[in-house]
Design an enzyme around this catalytic site. Structure first.
Site, PDB file in Angstrom:
ATOM      1  N   ARG A  89      25.545   5.570 -11.453  1.00  0.00           N
ATOM      2  CA  ARG A  89      24.356   5.760 -10.621  1.00  0.00           C
ATOM      3  C   ARG A  89      24.718   6.555  -9.363  1.00  0.00           C
ATOM      4  O   ARG A  89      23.993   7.461  -8.956  1.00  0.00           O
ATOM      5  CB  ARG A  89      23.759   4.403 -10.247  1.00  0.00           C
ATOM      6  CG  ARG A  89      22.401   4.499  -9.586  1.00  0.00           C
ATOM      7  CD  ARG A  89      21.787   3.122  -9.379  1.00  0.00           C
ATOM      8  NE  ARG A  89      21.350   2.502 -10.602  1.00  0.00           N
ATOM      9  CZ  ARG A  89      20.190   2.755 -11.205  1.00  0.00           C
ATOM     10  NH1 ARG A  89      19.358   3.633 -10.697  1.00  0.00           N
ATOM     11  NH2 ARG A  89      19.853   2.124 -12.303  1.00  0.00           N
ATOM     12  N   HIS A 104      15.274   3.273 -14.163  1.00  0.00           N
ATOM     13  CA  HIS A 104      14.740   2.164 -13.395  1.00  0.00           C
ATOM     14  C   HIS A 104      15.804   1.744 -12.382  1.00  0.00           C
ATOM     15  O   HIS A 104      16.988   2.043 -12.559  1.00  0.00           O
ATOM     16  CB  HIS A 104      14.443   1.009 -14.368  1.00  0.00           C
ATOM     17  CG  HIS A 104      13.583  -0.057 -13.804  1.00  0.00           C
ATOM     18  ND1 HIS A 104      14.107  -1.122 -13.109  1.00  0.00           N
ATOM     19  CD2 HIS A 104      12.250  -0.231 -13.845  1.00  0.00           C
ATOM     20  CE1 HIS A 104      13.118  -1.929 -12.740  1.00  0.00           C
ATOM     21  NE2 HIS A 104      11.979  -1.409 -13.171  1.00  0.00           N
ATOM     22  N   TYR A 105      15.413   1.042 -11.339  1.00  0.00           N
ATOM     23  CA  TYR A 105      16.398   0.627 -10.342  1.00  0.00           C
ATOM     24  C   TYR A 105      17.302  -0.488 -10.869  1.00  0.00           C
ATOM     25  O   TYR A 105      18.355  -0.762 -10.311  1.00  0.00           O
ATOM     26  CB  TYR A 105      15.724   0.185  -9.041  1.00  0.00           C
ATOM     27  CG  TYR A 105      14.925  -1.085  -9.145  1.00  0.00           C
ATOM     28  CD1 TYR A 105      15.506  -2.325  -8.887  1.00  0.00           C
ATOM     29  CD2 TYR A 105      13.581  -1.057  -9.499  1.00  0.00           C
ATOM     30  CE1 TYR A 105      14.785  -3.496  -8.977  1.00  0.00           C
ATOM     31  CE2 TYR A 105      12.839  -2.221  -9.582  1.00  0.00           C
ATOM     32  CZ  TYR A 105      13.441  -3.439  -9.333  1.00  0.00           C
ATOM     33  OH  TYR A 105      12.721  -4.583  -9.432  1.00  0.00           O
ATOM     34  N   ARG A 106      16.928  -1.130 -11.967  1.00  0.00           N
ATOM     35  CA  ARG A 106      17.740  -2.208 -12.524  1.00  0.00           C
ATOM     36  C   ARG A 106      18.830  -1.660 -13.438  1.00  0.00           C
ATOM     37  O   ARG A 106      18.680  -0.625 -14.063  1.00  0.00           O
ATOM     38  CB  ARG A 106      16.861  -3.183 -13.306  1.00  0.00           C
ATOM     39  CG  ARG A 106      15.962  -3.979 -12.390  1.00  0.00           C
ATOM     40  CD  ARG A 106      15.424  -5.198 -13.091  1.00  0.00           C
ATOM     41  NE  ARG A 106      14.737  -6.029 -12.126  1.00  0.00           N
ATOM     42  CZ  ARG A 106      13.473  -6.384 -12.234  1.00  0.00           C
ATOM     43  NH1 ARG A 106      12.764  -5.992 -13.262  1.00  0.00           N
ATOM     44  NH2 ARG A 106      12.928  -7.144 -11.312  1.00  0.00           N
TER      45      ARG A 106
END
Length: 180
Positions: A89, A104-106
């Site tokens: 990331r 997605h942020y997850r």
């Protein structure tokens, strides 16, 4: 959810600013990337690494966005998956922010499960150490790493999380050589 490869994006060698960062690279990383042939491949990509870097960044972004849209991915829709995905990331944020927008942020971080099994169920951890192929310890290439992350998550789902699986899931694990 089934853990399977849906499709494979292009395989390529690319390193943003590698000509500058190789000088600062810790020796253990240098040896790992050299032994996996990543550094020699990277050095052979172009005479002018900065020019190759800029051309490749645009090509990667454009190709990925088209591939993602063709496969129905939407912005911020897919969790990032793998081992130690925080590094992936970070790399995307620094070098390919247009691609990061699709995730997605997850995260689904298999290395977290590895740590939990080591602390809470060492027998399962030892079982994975036996099943894991020795090549994953030497090679460090994205597609190979991702394939083994899927296999590892399948293993932890069956042996550590003990998620009830359908018969087809059990057959798939056995076909991959994983003990139930």
């Amino acid at each position: 959810t089934d853990l399977q490869v849906v499709d494979v994006f292009h395989s390529f060698v690319w390193g943003s600013g590698w000509s500058k960062s190789i000088k600062k690279m810790p020796m253990n990383l240098y040896h790992m990337h050299n032994n996996s042939n990543l550094l020699p491949e990277l050095m052979s990509v172009a005479e002018d690494p900065d020019q190759a870097d800029n051309l490749t960044r645009g090509h990667i972004t454009e190709s990925f966005v088209m591939w993602a849209m063709d496969h129905g991915f939407q912005l911020s829709s897919t969790p990032m998956f793998g081992n130690t995905v925080s590094f992936d990331r970070y790399m995307l944020q620094q070098d390919l922010p247009e691609i990061l927008q699709f995730f997605h942020y997850r995260n689904v971080d298999v290395s977290s499960l590895k740590m939990l099994t080591k602390k809470w169920n060492w027998r399962v951890h030892e079982d994975w150490e036996v099943v894991q192929p020795p090549t994953t310890l030497k090679e460090h290439r994205a597609l190979l790493d991702l394939a083994w992350s899927i296999r590892e998550l399948d293993f932890y789902r069956a042996r550590f999380l003990r998620v009830e699986m359908r018969e087809t899931d059990e057959q798939r694990l056995l076909s991959r050589g994983l003990p139930l």
